[in-house]
Design a protein around this motif. Structure first.
Motif, PDB file in Angstrom:
ATOM      1  N   TRP A   1     -14.923  82.920  19.512  1.00  0.00           N
ATOM      2  CA  TRP A   1     -16.168  83.157  20.220  1.00  0.00           C
ATOM      3  C   TRP A   1     -16.772  84.519  19.900  1.00  0.00           C
ATOM      4  O   TRP A   1     -18.006  84.684  19.923  1.00  0.00           O
ATOM      5  N   VAL A   2     -15.969  85.515  19.597  1.00  0.00           N
ATOM      6  CA  VAL A   2     -16.503  86.845  19.293  1.00  0.00           C
ATOM      7  C   VAL A   2     -17.313  86.838  18.004  1.00  0.00           C
ATOM      8  O   VAL A   2     -18.131  87.736  17.773  1.00  0.00           O
ATOM      9  N   ARG A   3     -17.117  85.837  17.158  1.00  0.00           N
ATOM     10  CA  ARG A   3     -17.862  85.752  15.903  1.00  0.00           C
ATOM     11  C   ARG A   3     -19.112  84.894  16.027  1.00  0.00           C
ATOM     12  O   ARG A   3     -19.867  84.775  15.063  1.00  0.00           O
ATOM     13  N   LEU A   4     -19.295  84.272  17.156  1.00  0.00           N
ATOM     14  CA  LEU A   4     -20.378  83.319  17.303  1.00  0.00           C
ATOM     15  C   LEU A   4     -21.607  83.963  17.926  1.00  0.00           C
ATOM     16  O   LEU A   4     -21.556  85.062  18.474  1.00  0.00           O
ATOM     17  N   ALA A   5     -22.712  83.212  17.861  1.00  0.00           N
ATOM     18  CA  ALA A   5     -23.978  83.717  18.388  1.00  0.00           C
ATOM     19  C   ALA A   5     -24.143  83.406  19.868  1.00  0.00           C
ATOM     20  O   ALA A   5     -25.229  83.562  20.421  1.00  0.00           O
ATOM     21  N   THR A   6     -23.070  82.958  20.505  1.00  0.00           N
ATOM     22  CA  THR A   6     -23.119  82.665  21.937  1.00  0.00           C
ATOM     23  C   THR A   6     -21.759  82.936  22.532  1.00  0.00           C
ATOM     24  O   THR A   6     -20.787  83.213  21.820  1.00  0.00           O
ATOM     25  N   THR A   7     -21.656  82.850  23.833  1.00  0.00           N
ATOM     26  CA  THR A   7     -20.375  82.999  24.512  1.00  0.00           C
ATOM     27  C   THR A   7     -19.884  81.637  24.959  1.00  0.00           C
ATOM     28  O   THR A   7     -20.635  80.664  24.990  1.00  0.00           O
ATOM     29  N   ARG A   8     -18.616  81.590  25.318  1.00  0.00           N
ATOM     30  CA  ARG A   8     -18.059  80.328  25.800  1.00  0.00           C
ATOM     31  C   ARG A   8     -18.776  79.882  27.067  1.00  0.00           C
ATOM     32  O   ARG A   8     -19.050  78.695  27.254  1.00  0.00           O
TER      33      ARG A   8
ATOM     34  N   PHE B   1       0.611  63.735  41.536  1.00  0.00           N
ATOM     35  CA  PHE B   1      -0.640  64.093  40.890  1.00  0.00           C
ATOM     36  C   PHE B   1      -1.283  62.881  40.220  1.00  0.00           C
ATOM     37  O   PHE B   1      -0.593  61.986  39.717  1.00  0.00           O
ATOM     38  N   LEU B   2      -2.618  62.894  40.222  1.00  0.00           N
ATOM     39  CA  LEU B   2      -3.424  61.898  39.528  1.00  0.00           C
ATOM     40  C   LEU B   2      -4.305  62.635  38.529  1.00  0.00           C
ATOM     41  O   LEU B   2      -5.049  63.556  38.898  1.00  0.00           O
ATOM     42  N   ALA B   3      -4.222  62.259  37.255  1.00  0.00           N
ATOM     43  CA  ALA B   3      -5.040  62.886  36.215  1.00  0.00           C
ATOM     44  C   ALA B   3      -6.090  61.904  35.730  1.00  0.00           C
ATOM     45  O   ALA B   3      -5.789  60.729  35.480  1.00  0.00           O
ATOM     46  N   THR B   4      -7.326  62.379  35.616  1.00  0.00           N
ATOM     47  CA  THR B   4      -8.419  61.570  35.089  1.00  0.00           C
ATOM     48  C   THR B   4      -9.030  62.310  33.908  1.00  0.00           C
ATOM     49  O   THR B   4      -9.227  63.530  33.957  1.00  0.00           O
ATOM     50  N   ALA B   5      -9.325  61.573  32.844  1.00  0.00           N
ATOM     51  CA  ALA B   5      -9.895  62.169  31.640  1.00  0.00           C
ATOM     52  C   ALA B   5     -11.308  61.645  31.419  1.00  0.00           C
ATOM     53  O   ALA B   5     -11.548  60.440  31.457  1.00  0.00           O
ATOM     54  N   GLU B   6     -12.227  62.574  31.192  1.00  0.00           N
ATOM     55  CA  GLU B   6     -13.578  62.211  30.798  1.00  0.00           C
ATOM     56  C   GLU B   6     -13.595  61.973  29.284  1.00  0.00           C
ATOM     57  O   GLU B   6     -12.594  62.219  28.597  1.00  0.00           O
ATOM     58  N   PRO B   7     -14.713  61.513  28.721  1.00  0.00           N
ATOM     59  CA  PRO B   7     -14.732  61.276  27.275  1.00  0.00           C
ATOM     60  C   PRO B   7     -14.502  62.551  26.474  1.00  0.00           C
ATOM     61  O   PRO B   7     -13.947  62.506  25.382  1.00  0.00           O
ATOM     62  N   ALA B   8     -14.929  63.679  27.016  1.00  0.00           N
ATOM     63  CA  ALA B   8     -14.799  64.942  26.306  1.00  0.00           C
ATOM     64  C   ALA B   8     -14.683  66.095  27.296  1.00  0.00           C
ATOM     65  O   ALA B   8     -15.135  66.007  28.434  1.00  0.00           O
ATOM     66  N   ASP B   9     -14.020  67.150  26.863  1.00  0.00           N
ATOM     67  CA  ASP B   9     -14.061  68.473  27.495  1.00  0.00           C
ATOM     68  C   ASP B   9     -13.274  68.660  28.784  1.00  0.00           C
ATOM     69  O   ASP B   9     -12.843  69.771  29.063  1.00  0.00           O
ATOM     70  N   PHE B  10     -13.093  67.625  29.598  1.00  0.00           N
ATOM     71  CA  PHE B  10     -12.509  67.848  30.923  1.00  0.00           C
ATOM     72  C   PHE B  10     -11.413  66.831  31.259  1.00  0.00           C
ATOM     73  O   PHE B  10     -11.580  65.618  31.045  1.00  0.00           O
TER      74      PHE B  10
ATOM     75  N   GLN C   1      -7.130  70.573  39.929  1.00  0.00           N
ATOM     76  CA  GLN C   1      -7.134  71.521  38.821  1.00  0.00           C
ATOM     77  C   GLN C   1      -8.004  70.945  37.718  1.00  0.00           C
ATOM     78  O   GLN C   1      -7.951  69.735  37.436  1.00  0.00           O
ATOM     79  N   GLU C   2      -8.807  71.791  37.085  1.00  0.00           N
ATOM     80  CA  GLU C   2      -9.696  71.333  36.022  1.00  0.00           C
ATOM     81  C   GLU C   2      -9.271  71.958  34.704  1.00  0.00           C
ATOM     82  O   GLU C   2      -9.247  73.179  34.564  1.00  0.00           O
ATOM     83  N   LEU C   3      -8.920  71.116  33.726  1.00  0.00           N
ATOM     84  CA  LEU C   3      -8.608  71.583  32.379  1.00  0.00           C
ATOM     85  C   LEU C   3      -9.901  71.553  31.576  1.00  0.00           C
ATOM     86  O   LEU C   3     -10.537  70.503  31.442  1.00  0.00           O
ATOM     87  N   ASP C   4     -10.287  72.694  31.027  1.00  0.00           N
ATOM     88  CA  ASP C   4     -11.589  72.870  30.396  1.00  0.00           C
ATOM     89  C   ASP C   4     -11.382  73.271  28.935  1.00  0.00           C
ATOM     90  O   ASP C   4     -10.760  74.294  28.646  1.00  0.00           O
ATOM     91  N   PHE C   5     -11.898  72.461  28.020  1.00  0.00           N
ATOM     92  CA  PHE C   5     -11.803  72.733  26.583  1.00  0.00           C
ATOM     93  C   PHE C   5     -12.977  72.040  25.908  1.00  0.00           C
ATOM     94  O   PHE C   5     -13.863  71.513  26.587  1.00  0.00           O
ATOM     95  N   PHE C   6     -13.012  72.023  24.585  1.00  0.00           N
ATOM     96  CA  PHE C   6     -14.102  71.365  23.867  1.00  0.00           C
ATOM     97  C   PHE C   6     -13.537  70.335  22.903  1.00  0.00           C
ATOM     98  O   PHE C   6     -12.638  70.629  22.120  1.00  0.00           O
ATOM     99  N   GLY C   7     -14.083  69.114  22.951  1.00  0.00           N
ATOM    100  CA  GLY C   7     -13.663  68.065  22.030  1.00  0.00           C
ATOM    101  C   GLY C   7     -13.508  66.735  22.717  1.00  0.00           C
ATOM    102  O   GLY C   7     -13.318  66.657  23.939  1.00  0.00           O
ATOM    103  N   GLU C   8     -13.561  65.673  21.926  1.00  0.00           N
ATOM    104  CA  GLU C   8     -13.353  64.323  22.434  1.00  0.00           C
ATOM    105  C   GLU C   8     -11.888  64.133  22.812  1.00  0.00           C
ATOM    106  O   GLU C   8     -10.984  64.603  22.119  1.00  0.00           O
ATOM    107  N   ILE C   9     -11.648  63.427  23.892  1.00  0.00           N
ATOM    108  CA  ILE C   9     -10.291  63.214  24.395  1.00  0.00           C
ATOM    109  C   ILE C   9      -9.803  61.853  23.929  1.00  0.00           C
ATOM    110  O   ILE C   9     -10.366  60.825  24.289  1.00  0.00           O
ATOM    111  N   SER C  10      -8.759  61.848  23.117  1.00  0.00           N
ATOM    112  CA  SER C  10      -8.217  60.589  22.610  1.00  0.00           C
ATOM    113  C   SER C  10      -7.226  59.964  23.573  1.00  0.00           C
ATOM    114  O   SER C  10      -6.949  58.758  23.498  1.00  0.00           O
ATOM    115  N   GLY C  11      -6.687  60.752  24.479  1.00  0.00           N
ATOM    116  CA  GLY C  11      -5.749  60.213  25.457  1.00  0.00           C
ATOM    117  C   GLY C  11      -5.048  61.334  26.207  1.00  0.00           C
ATOM    118  O   GLY C  11      -5.018  62.484  25.766  1.00  0.00           O
ATOM    119  N   ILE C  12      -4.484  60.986  27.363  1.00  0.00           N
ATOM    120  CA  ILE C  12      -3.665  61.918  28.149  1.00  0.00           C
ATOM    121  C   ILE C  12      -2.380  61.208  28.522  1.00  0.00           C
ATOM    122  O   ILE C  12      -2.353  59.988  28.679  1.00  0.00           O
TER     123      ILE C  12
END
Length: 568
Positions: free
Chosen positions: A191-198, A496-505, A519-530
């Motif tokens: 992120w420090v090399r990019l033109a935006t912040t996370r 615990f119950l985990a739910t996955a969105e198509p991407a990011d969460f 708890q929210e897991l936050d990242f970037f990318g399509e989720i293929s499975g949990i």
């Protein structure tokens, strides 16, 4: 599942000849067609007479470096000529030049799957953008990653297997828990090399991400019913991100392609390969490759001895040393992980609507190993793996996208191309109750170990929690951030119950708080499975992304407060 057809007003399939079409014309009604390592944009025909299988992955080829490229996606594309040959067959549109931005993933196959009664409801506009996001800087049109962080994607050199998406002098590397605590991004995004912040890009993603819906505006009504939950729970802690294994997705609505059999062992799909990752030894091993010819080396009644070629795996399951992979044309491939070769192959149906949507392996009351396959031809089939034969076959009025068997094996949850979910008798197939509440089609379900609670995930962006003893309405309606609930998992202790969105969460809800804390897991990318490990100690998340595709590992945090009494 939604069938996406080409728009014949823009693209016309021709017999025994090629048709010339300009790139600008292709961009008028964009439709993203997945081909590994490449992006092709073609118009999406809406009334093609037959559904064709998606094109097989092609090997990466060297390309000449282009000195001039478009500045951003908003720039008008050049009007050079492209040749269209047999849309969505083994040959396809030559990919137009694409602006080089921060493209985080390869776009999945958009050729949807749905009951033929619903085909006329879908068009190219419906299919756009659920999985498509591009981190191009729209402020100045410059390369979003910056010259020092990203190499030209049209390099003459052939990339290596592990570094095929390495970017110039910056290469995304594995991330450990210690590095993350020191401030490194868990996915290695510079992120420090990019033109935006996370933070700025996350805000942009929340606004721009478009959820795929079969029933228009279903999420607007469903989200109004969601309970308010307290975010900030800390149940699983980031442990490791490895890029040595890259999980891929064949169909954008099917996200059950990651399975953990222990806290150190996980299985996933990478293109035509089923792979095993050992978190203990950091070893990546190919278990099965279906790109070529696959045939059983054991003879069983009903087994297809000639096998299959170039099977495109749409779903899979792994349990008790049995691996079952389901294919796009109704293929089922069974492998004993303790033995060489393939144990059993069969084709569930020769219907053109034959995609294997979900597979679940279970043990019967007698201890025999069985599995259930949900097929897009509206059928649910149970197979006996002791005798290697079809055991039961139930049919429904709509395509079945997912099934989940209760812990005692007596009840089965059925969800599919209908807003209502069904609870059926697992032995007779008789419908016991129709659960109403969801406003779109469902693609996920799971039972809690308590035997009474189960959950369903829907494209209306909600997960509903039900009690089998009172099905007049759901107990809870749990919402997400940007998209459909594509995958659901309970821990084996039911906490615990985990739910996955198509991407990011990925969202982890605490059962003891009556699902009020998460708890929210936050990242970037399509989720293929949990997948939770059987001992609940580890949560694995598959991320599909061209550059940052990886396997995320989170370890459970246990409450050790009782130890304080020993010292104080």
């Amino acid at each position: 599942m939604a069938i996406i057809r080409p728009n014949t007003n823009s693209v016309r399939r021709v017999q025994n000849r090629t048709e010339t079409i300009s790139e600008s014309k292709l961009f008028e009604n964009q439709f993203l067609l997945y081909r590994p390592y490449r992006l092709s944009r073609v118009s999406a025909p809406s009334n093609s007479p037959t559904r064709r299988r998606p094109p097989p992955p092609q090997p990466r080829r060297s390309r000449r470096r282009r000195s001039n490229r478009a500045a951003s996606d908003s720039s008008p594309p050049p009007t050079r000529q492209l040749h269209l040959i047999d849309w969505c067959g083994d040959r396809s549109v030559r990919p137009p030049a694409r602006p080089r931005g921060f493209l985080l993933f390869s776009v999945p196959n958009r050729q949807g799957m749905s009951h033929h009664h619903h085909q006329e409801q879908h068009n190219a506009a419906d299919a756009m953008e659920e999985d498509d996001y591009n981190m191009d800087d729209d402020s100045d049109g410059d390369d979003f990653l910056g010259q020092g962080a990203r190499n030209d994607s049209d390099s003459d050199e052939e990339d290596g297997d592990d570094d095929e998406y390495a970017q110039g002098d910056y290469k995304a590397s594995d991330t450990s828990a210690e590095e993350a605590r020191r401030g490194k991004d868990i996915q290695g995004i510079p992120w420090v090399r990019l033109a935006t912040t996370r933070e700025k890009y996350r805000a942009r993603r929340l606004v721009e991400y478009k959820n795929y819906e079969n029933i228009p505006n279903s999420a607007e009504g469903a989200l109004k019913l969601c309970k308010s939950t307290e975010k900030g729970g800390k149940y699983y802690e980031f442990s490791r991100n490895t890029r040595k294994v890259k999980s891929t997705i064949l169909h954008f609505q099917l996200r059950n392609l990651v399975w953990a059999t222990s806290k150190h062992d996980v299985y996933l799909i990478s293109h035509y390969s089923v792979r095993h990752w050992s978190a203990l030894s950091s070893a990546d091993t190919e278990i099965m490759n279906v790109e070529g010819h696959v045939a059983p080396n054991e003879k069983h009644a009903g087994s297809l001895l000639e096998g299959f070629s170039q099977t495109q795996v749409s779903t899979m399951a792994v349990k008790d040393n049995l691996l079952v992979a389901g294919g796009f044309q109704g293929e089922l491939i069974c492998k004993n992980l303790n033995q060489e070769g393939i144990s059993y192959c069969c084709r569930t149906t020769y219907d053109e609507n034959a995609i294997t949507n979900a597979v679940e392996i279970f043990n019967t009351s007698s201890g025999a190993v069985h599995f259930i396959a949900a097929i897009n031809d509206s059928g649910v089939r149970e197979y006996d793996m002791e005798r290697y034969q079809l055991y039961k076959h139930f049919r429904f009025e709509w395509p079945v996208n997912h099934t989940s068997l209760s812990p005692d094996g007596k009840l089965n949850v059925i969800v599919g191309d209908d807003p209502d979910a069904l609870l059926i008798d697992a032995n007779s197939g008789k419908t016991l109750h129709s659960m109403k509440g969801h406003l779109d089609y469902s693609f996920a379900s799971a039972w809690s170990p308590d035997g009474w609670t189960f959950a369903t995930g829907n494209q209306d962006r909600t997960c509903r929690v039900w009690d089998a003893r009172n099905l007049s309405q759901s107990l809870h309606v749990l919402g997400g951030n940007i998209g459909a609930v594509r995958s659901i998992r309970f821990t084996s202790d039911g906490q615990f119950l985990a739910t996955a969105e198509p991407a990011d969460f990925v969202h982890i809800f605490d059962f003891k708080s009556d699902y009020n804390k998460r708890q929210e897991l936050d990242f970037f990318g399509e989720i293929s499975g949990i997948s939770f490990s059987p001992d609940t100690g580890t949560l694995f998340v598959g991320v599909w992304d061209r550059t940052y595709g990886s396997l995320l590992q989170y370890d459970r945090l246990y409450n050790r407060s009782y130890l304080d009494s020993l010292f104080y």
